[in-house]
Design a protein around this motif. Structure first.
Motif: not given
Length: 206
Positions: A43, A178-179, A185, A40-41, A146, A37
């Motif tokens: 931070e 979403e971050f 997460k 993909e996301l 995010g 994750e």
């Protein structure tokens, strides 16, 4: 006391996320991030998370009816076409602590009563009323890391008399975040409503 008890079993990252959520009255869900994750996301650090929540809180707390201006004023208003307008915020981003300069917009297609006439923008010319408006949409320009805007409904409607006509704009949607924060997460959504009114006289000004 309820908030303190709820945080007692959390790690530091969860505690900070939930404390920020309580501060800005935005509920955020957390779960331990997997190894894939973070790739993909985005931070984020604690300052970025707080700036994000601050921006959303300001948007939620604004007056429901706001002024609207043409994003790209045309030199000539044709009998039909598409355009976009900008929703003016009640606060000045430059005066706040967060660095985000998000601009909120409505776009729509329109058709005027005199559909076969190319109307010049002249102060002494009577403005033709709208025959139809469709393809309404709301969107943002700029970026908050995010965070995304997801429209649920959007409406643009002519109101008033022909000699003092206005366009009314309204939309309901969600800010969705979403971050990754530390090893967590983080996911949340917050419903928001934008609304504004613009006089069609603005379309006839140079």
């Amino acid at each position: 006391m309820i908030g303190v008890v709820a945080l007692s079993g959390c790690n530091q990252g969860e505690q900070q996320v939930h404390q920020l959520g309580e501060k800005y009255a935005i509920t955020m869900a957390t779960e331990e991030a997997t190894e894939v994750e973070p790739e993909e996301l985005l931070e984020l650090d604690v300052e970025q998370v707080e700036h994000m929540l601050m921006y959303i809180r300001e948007s939620l707390d604004e007056e429901k009816a706001e002024s609207v201006s043409l994003s790209n004023p045309p030199h000539r208003l044709r009998a039909g076409g598409t355009t976009s307008v900008e929703l003016e915020t009640q606060y000045d981003p430059d005066e706040n602590d967060h660095p985000f300069h998000i601009t909120r917009h409505f776009s729509f297609a329109y058709e005027l009563e005199e559909s076969n006439v190319d109307l010049a923008l002249a102060e002494d010319e009577e403005f033709s009323s709208f025959a139809g408006i469709d393809q309404e949409a709301s969107f943002i320009t700029g970026m908050v890391p995010g965070l995304e805007w997801h429209e649920l409904t959007a409406q643009v409607s002519p109101v008033g008399h022909e000699d003092s006509q206005e366009l009314s704009f309204s939309t309901i949607g969600e800010w969705r975040g979403e971050f990754i924060y530390e090893d967590q997460k983080v996911v949340f959504s917050a419903e928001d409503e934008w609304a504004g009114v613009m006089s069609v006289e603005e379309w006839t000004q140079d």
